[in-house]
Design a protein around this motif. Structure first.
Motif, PDB file in Angstrom:
ATOM      1  N   UNK A 193       6.419   5.260   6.193  1.00 39.47           N
ATOM      2  CA  UNK A 193       5.852   3.968   5.770  1.00 39.47           C
ATOM      3  C   UNK A 193       5.964   3.836   4.245  1.00 39.47           C
ATOM      4  N   UNK A 194       6.549   2.776   3.824  1.00 35.79           N
ATOM      5  CA  UNK A 194       6.642   2.617   2.378  1.00 35.79           C
ATOM      6  C   UNK A 194       5.788   1.438   1.916  1.00 35.79           C
ATOM      7  N   UNK A 195       5.306   1.573   0.722  1.00 36.49           N
ATOM      8  CA  UNK A 195       4.392   0.573   0.188  1.00 36.49           C
ATOM      9  C   UNK A 195       4.792   0.273  -1.259  1.00 36.49           C
ATOM     10  N   UNK A 196       4.781  -0.970  -1.611  1.00 34.01           N
ATOM     11  CA  UNK A 196       5.057  -1.310  -3.000  1.00 34.01           C
ATOM     12  C   UNK A 196       3.865  -2.066  -3.562  1.00 34.01           C
ATOM     13  N   UNK A 197       3.405  -1.614  -4.689  1.00 31.20           N
ATOM     14  CA  UNK A 197       2.312  -2.332  -5.355  1.00 31.20           C
ATOM     15  C   UNK A 197       2.806  -2.755  -6.724  1.00 31.20           C
ATOM     16  N   UNK A 198       2.836  -4.031  -6.928  1.00 32.08           N
ATOM     17  CA  UNK A 198       3.223  -4.516  -8.255  1.00 32.08           C
ATOM     18  C   UNK A 198       2.105  -5.384  -8.802  1.00 32.08           C
ATOM     19  N   UNK A 199       1.574  -4.956  -9.928  1.00 31.16           N
ATOM     20  CA  UNK A 199       0.582  -5.782 -10.621  1.00 31.16           C
ATOM     21  C   UNK A 199       1.312  -6.422 -11.787  1.00 31.16           C
ATOM     22  N   UNK A 200       1.687  -7.664 -11.598  1.00 32.86           N
ATOM     23  CA  UNK A 200       2.506  -8.280 -12.628  1.00 32.86           C
ATOM     24  C   UNK A 200       1.746  -8.616 -13.896  1.00 32.86           C
ATOM     25  N   UNK A 201       0.516  -9.032 -13.707  1.00 30.96           N
ATOM     26  CA  UNK A 201      -0.292  -9.346 -14.890  1.00 30.96           C
ATOM     27  C   UNK A 201      -1.620  -8.620 -14.754  1.00 30.96           C
ATOM     28  N   UNK A 202      -1.741  -7.512 -15.432  1.00 26.73           N
ATOM     29  CA  UNK A 202      -3.018  -6.814 -15.398  1.00 26.73           C
ATOM     30  C   UNK A 202      -3.988  -7.622 -16.255  1.00 26.73           C
ATOM     31  N   UNK A 203      -5.075  -8.044 -15.658  1.00 29.78           N
ATOM     32  CA  UNK A 203      -6.031  -8.894 -16.397  1.00 29.78           C
ATOM     33  C   UNK A 203      -7.046  -8.009 -17.120  1.00 29.78           C
ATOM     34  N   UNK A 204      -7.848  -8.658 -17.954  1.00 32.31           N
ATOM     35  CA  UNK A 204      -8.932  -8.023 -18.694  1.00 32.31           C
ATOM     36  C   UNK A 204      -8.487  -6.806 -19.509  1.00 32.31           C
ATOM     37  N   UNK A 205      -7.360  -6.933 -20.134  1.00 32.10           N
ATOM     38  CA  UNK A 205      -6.925  -5.947 -21.124  1.00 32.10           C
ATOM     39  C   UNK A 205      -6.402  -6.749 -22.314  1.00 32.10           C
ATOM     40  N   UNK A 206      -6.208  -6.061 -23.419  1.00 31.78           N
ATOM     41  CA  UNK A 206      -5.632  -6.748 -24.563  1.00 31.78           C
ATOM     42  C   UNK A 206      -4.128  -6.744 -24.457  1.00 31.78           C
ATOM     43  N   UNK A 207      -3.545  -7.883 -24.553  1.00 34.07           N
ATOM     44  CA  UNK A 207      -2.093  -7.961 -24.424  1.00 34.07           C
ATOM     45  C   UNK A 207      -1.684  -8.039 -22.961  1.00 34.07           C
ATOM     46  N   UNK A 208      -0.385  -7.875 -22.721  1.00 41.19           N
ATOM     47  CA  UNK A 208       0.133  -8.093 -21.377  1.00 41.19           C
ATOM     48  C   UNK A 208       0.883  -6.873 -20.881  1.00 41.19           C
ATOM     49  N   UNK A 209       0.583  -6.493 -19.641  1.00 40.48           N
ATOM     50  CA  UNK A 209       1.233  -5.316 -19.085  1.00 40.48           C
ATOM     51  C   UNK A 209       1.373  -5.463 -17.587  1.00 40.48           C
ATOM     52  N   UNK A 210       2.292  -4.683 -17.030  1.00 40.69           N
ATOM     53  CA  UNK A 210       2.412  -4.676 -15.579  1.00 40.69           C
ATOM     54  C   UNK A 210       2.555  -3.254 -15.059  1.00 40.69           C
ATOM     55  N   UNK A 211       2.202  -3.097 -13.790  1.00 46.85           N
ATOM     56  CA  UNK A 211       2.290  -1.791 -13.151  1.00 46.85           C
ATOM     57  C   UNK A 211       3.172  -1.929 -11.922  1.00 46.85           C
TER      58      UNK A 211
END
Lengths: 275, 423
Positions: free
Chosen positions: B1-19
Motif C-alpha cells: 500500500x502506498x501513500x502520498x502526503x503533500x502539504x503544499x502550503x504549511x500554514x501558521x509558520x513564517x514564510x512559505x514551505x511545503x512537505x
C-alpha cells in the motif's frame, strides 16, 4: 464597497515572497486584533489560520513581491477572485530591497544563481502592479500598523482612507526634528511620500524613501541637494534605488550630465509600469 | 500500500514551505521539506554597497527577527572594521535582542503553536474561550514591541542602531518606565510556562545534536563560542565546521556539521545554558519537570516559554542601568573580514562580510537558524513517520505540522538564498 449591512466584508490576507513583516504588522495591533473579527469576515490568513477558504473575496490584502512563478500564479488567482486587491508594504508596492537586484551588477549575484534554473522558477523581482491592476496601496517597509487598521475600518464603512500625498518632511517638521539634510545627512524625506510620521528621522536615522516617491517630487532639486552636500552620483543612485528603484525609472536620465558617472543598468529611460 | 502526503502550503509558520512525503509498503521513500519562497539574493545585492548599508538591507530578510539581522550585520561589519563598541551600546543591543525574543516567542507560542494543541484552527477562533490567555500573549507581544520601538525607533526593521553605536538613545525615565512594565508582564510569562507545561507532548528523540552560543558570563545573547555538549568552536572558524549545500527541490540550504545534522533553537540554548537562566526562570523550569538536555524537539515550545521569564528578568536588569550620553565613533573604512554570530529567537544567526579598503562589501554570507534546522526537521519527520503510519491521514498531517511548528521555522529567513555548493 459594502452593500448589504448584515453582510460582513469577506477579507483574505496572504503573502507571497517577502519577510512576513507586513502580516505581522497586522497582528501587532495588539489592542485591536481580537476585535477585528467582529468587523470583517476573515476568510483566509494562512500565516495564522489553518482553515483558509479560497473563494470570492471582497478584499485581498497581499504582502510580498513577485519573485518566482508560484508568486505570479498566486497573485493572478487572488486578483481574479477578489473585487479589490490591496498591495501591503514596500515589496508589494515597489519591490523593496529584493528588487534592488535590478540595479546591482550581474556579477554580484550571478554566482548565487541556482544551477537548476528551471526548478527555481525565478522571475524578475517585481511589485504587484507590474503584473495586475492594484486598487489600493499601503506602502512602507514596514507599513504603519495603524494605517492598515485605518484601511480595514475604512473599507468596512465603504470609505477608503485618502492616500498620503505630502512628503515626509511635513510630518518631520511637525514632530520638531532637526533637518538631517541641514546636518549634511543624505535624507530622502523631501521626495518621499509621508504617512509614516517620519518614524526613521524621529529615531535619528535618515529617510531611505521606502514609501515611494511623491507624485510631484522635484528629483532634480533632491539630486542637487545631495550633490551639494558632497555625495557622489554612485551614492545617490544606490540610496534612491534601495527601496524604490523600480519606481524611479527616470533617475538615470535626470542624473545624466557631463560629470556624473552612472552605473549602467537594464533600465535606460522610462518604463511603463501599468498594464 | 502506498501513500502520498503533500502539504503544499504549511500554514501558521513564517514564510512559505511545503512537505512532500511518499510512503510505500510501510517505508518512507520520499521526505522533502522545502521552502517555496522566491529567492531574494540578499548576499548578492549587498555586494558593491558600503558597509553601512548591510544592516539596513539585510534586516528585510525577516520581519519577526529584523532586529536580529540588524544586530548580527552590525556585529559582523564592526568586526571587519576593527571597531569596538561601548559597553552601553552592547548592553542596549542585548536588550533589543531580548525584546524581539519576547515578542517572537509570544507570537509563535500563542498564535502559531497553541491552536494545534487546543484543537482550534487559529488563535482568533480560540478567542471566545481563551480570551485571558490571548490577552496575556498580546501583552507580552506589546511589551516586546514597545521596547523595540523605544530602542530601535519602530516595531519592525529598527533604525536607531547604527555602525559603532546608537543614533538615538532612550531617556533614563523611559528605561525606568519600561522596567516597571516588564515586571507587570512577568506574571504572563509565568502563566505561559504553566500553560505549555500542561500540554501533552509525544515521546520522541531527534538524532540531531543541539548547538548554541555559550558565554561563561551570562545566558548567551551576543557573545560566546558556538558549542554543543560535545564540541565547541570559535565564530571566526565557522566556515570550517559548517557546510552548506543545496537541495534540488528547495530554495533553502541545509547546513551540516562534520557530516552530522544539528539544530539551533530556544531548546538548544536551554540545553547548553540552563544553569545561567534567571532564578525565576530556573524555578519555573524545575516545576515543569523538563530536565535539560532534551533531544525532543516538541519541547522547544516549553523552552521558549521558560526563556520568556528569563528574557524579562534580564531585560529588567538592563533597564535599571544608567543611560550615558555617548557620541558615535568616527569610522575609517578599512579592508577586512568580519563575522557576527548571535542568539536570536530561533537559534544562532550568522552574518559575515568582507570589505575592501574603501569599506565596500565584496563578499557576504548569511546563515539563518531555520536554514540550519531544515535538515534536522526533515530527518525528524522521517524518523517520526513510522510510528504514525496506522493513523488517519488527517492525524498524520496534524502531527507533522505540530513537529514542524515546534521548530518555529521561518522560511522567509531560510529562503534568503545562500551560496550554492553541491556535495
Amino acid at each position: 464597497m459594502k452593500t448589504d449591512k448584515n453582510k460582513k466584508l469577506k477579507v483574505g490576507v496572504y503573502g507571497i515572497t517577502g519577510c512576513s513583516g507586513c502580516q505581522l504588522s497586522i497582528i501587532f495591533n495588539e489592542e485591536e486584533i481580537l476585535d477585528l473579527l467582529s468587523l470583517i469576515d476573515l476568510k483566509a490568513f494562512p500565516f495564522i489560520k489553518e482553515l483558509n477558504i479560497d473563494e470570492e473575496f471582497d478584499c485581498i490584502i497581499l504582502e510580498g513581491l513577485v519573485a518566482n512563478k508560484g508568486d505570479l500564479e498566486i497573485l493572478r488567482k487572488l486578483r481574479r477572485n477578489s473585487k479589490m486587491l490591496v498591495s501591503l508594504g514596500a515589496c508589494a508596492c515597489t519591490g523593496c530591497v529584493p528588487a534592488y537586484r535590478h540595479f546591482t551588477l550581474k556579477e554580484n549575484y550571478e554566482h548565487l544563481l541556482y544551477k537548476k534554473q528551471e526548478e527555481l522558477q525565478d522571475v524578475e523581482p517585481s511589485p504587484h502592479d507590474e503584473h495586475v491592476k492594484v486598487d489600493y496601496y499601503i506602502p512602507g517597509c514596514p507599513p504603519d500598523k495603524k494605517e492598515i487598521l485605518r484601511f480595514i475600518k475604512g473599507s468596512v464603512r465603504g470609505v477608503l482612507p485618502r492616500p498620503h500625498q505630502n512628503p515626509v518632511c511635513i510630518e518631520c517638521r511637525r514632530n520638531g526634528n532637526a533637518c538631517l539634510l541641514d546636518e549634511g545627512k543624505p535624507c530622502l524625506g523631501p521626495i518621499t511620500t509621508g504617512g509614516c510620521n517620519a518614524v526613521c528621522i524621529n529615531g535619528g536615522f535618515e529617510c531611505w524613501g521606502c514609501r515611494g516617491p511623491t507624485k510631484d517630487m522635484n528629483l532634480d532639486l533632491m539630486i542637487k541637494m545631495l550633490r551639494d552636500r558632497g555625495f557622489d552620483d554612485r551614492f545617490i543612485q544606490d540610496r534612491m534605488r534601495t527601496f524604490v528603484g523600480l519606481k524611479l525609472p527616470m533617475l538615470e536620465r535626470v542624473m545624466q550630465g557631463p560629470k556624473s558617472k552612472v552605473l549602467q543598468t537594464r533600465f535606460d529611460g522610462e518604463k511603463k509600469f501599468y498594464e | 500500500m502506498s501513500k502520498t502526503i503533500t502539504l503544499n502550503h504549511i500554514t501558521k509558520i513564517e514564510g512559505h514551505a511545503k512537505l512532500n512525503l511518499k510512503i510505500d509498503k510501510g517505508k518512507i521513500t520520499t521526505c522533502e521539506l522545502s521552502a517555496t519562497e522566491g529567492a531574494r539574493y540578499f548576499e548578492g545585492i549587498v555586494k558593491g554597497r558600503k558597509y553601512y548599508a548591510a544592516h539596513e538591507m539585510t534586516s528585510r530578510i525577516c520581519g519577526i527577527c529584523s532586529c536580529a539581522h540588524v544586530v548580527a550585520a552590525l556585529t559582523a561589519v564592526e568586526d571587519a572594521l576593527g571597531l569596538t563598541i561601548s559597553e552601553q551600546s552592547c548592553r542596549l543591543r542585548v536588550l533589543l535582542t531580548l525584546a524581539e525574543r519576547i515578542r517572537s516567542h509570544a507570537t509563535h507560542l500563542y498564535f502559531l503553536a497553541l491552536p494545534d494543541y487546543l484543537g482550534y484552527e487559529s488563535a482568533l477562533s480560540m478567542a471566545p474561550e481563551y480570551k485571558p490567555q490571548l490577552q496575556a500573549a498580546l501583552r507580552l507581544m506589546k511589551m516586546g514591541n514597545g521596547i523595540v520601538k523605544l530602542l530601535g525607533g519602530r516595531d519592525l526593521h529598527p533604525v536607531s542602531a547604527g555602525v559603532g553605536g546608537w543614533l538615538k538613545l532612550p531617556k533614563q525615565e523611559e528605561m525606568e518606565e519600561t522596567g516597571k512594565e516588564l515586571l507587570k508582564v512577568k506574571k504572563d510569562a509565568i502563566a505561559t510556562v504553566k500553560l505549555f507545561a500542561g500540554l501533552k507532548q509525544p515521546e520522541f528523540e531527534s538524532d540531531a545534536e543541539w548547538f548554541s552560543l555559550v558565554d561563561p558570563n551570562e545566558y548567551a545573547v551576543l557573545k560566546g563560542k558556538f558549542a554543543s555538549g560535545k564540541s565547541s568552536f570559535e565564530k571566526h572558524e565557522y566556515r570550517k565546521f559548517i557546510e552548506e549545500y543545496h537541495q534540488a527541490y528547495s530554495t533553502s540550504n541545509f547546513v551540516v556539521k562534520e557530516d552530522r545534522r544539528y539544530f539551533v533553537s530556544a531548546l538548544a540554548r536551554l540545553n547548553n545554558n540552563h544553569r545561567q537562566l534567571s532564578r525565576d526562570a530556573q524555578k519555573a523550569l524545575k516545576e515543569t519537570g523538563l530536565k535539560p538536555p532534551s533531544k525532543n524537539p516538541y519541547h522547544n515550545n516549553l523552552a521558549q516559554a521558560i526563556e520568556l521569564i528569563h528574557c524579562i528578568d534580564h531585560a529588567m536588569e538592563i533597564c535599571k542601568r544608567e543611560i550615558k550620553q555617548e557620541e558615535m565613533p568616527e569610522i575609517t573604512p578599512r579592508a577586512g573580514r568580519g563575522v557576527g554570530a548571535i542568539e536570536v529567537p530561533r537559534g544562532t544567526l550568522w552574518h559575515e562580510y568582507t570589505l575592501d579598503e574603501k569599506g565596500i562589501i565584496t563578499d557576504a554570507n548569511i546563515i539563518t537558524p531555520t536554514a540550519q534546522n531544515l535538515f534536522a526537521m526533515q530527518e525528524d519527520i522521517r524518523k517520526r513517520m513510522p510510528s504514525l503510519l496506522k493513523k488517519k491521514k488527517q492525524e498524520i498531517v496534524l502531527d507533522m505540522e505540530k513537529l514542524i511548528r515546534n521548530y518555529d521555522p521561518c522560511f522567509s529567513c531560510a529562503a534568503h538564498f545562500l551560496e550554492v555548493k553541491w556535495l
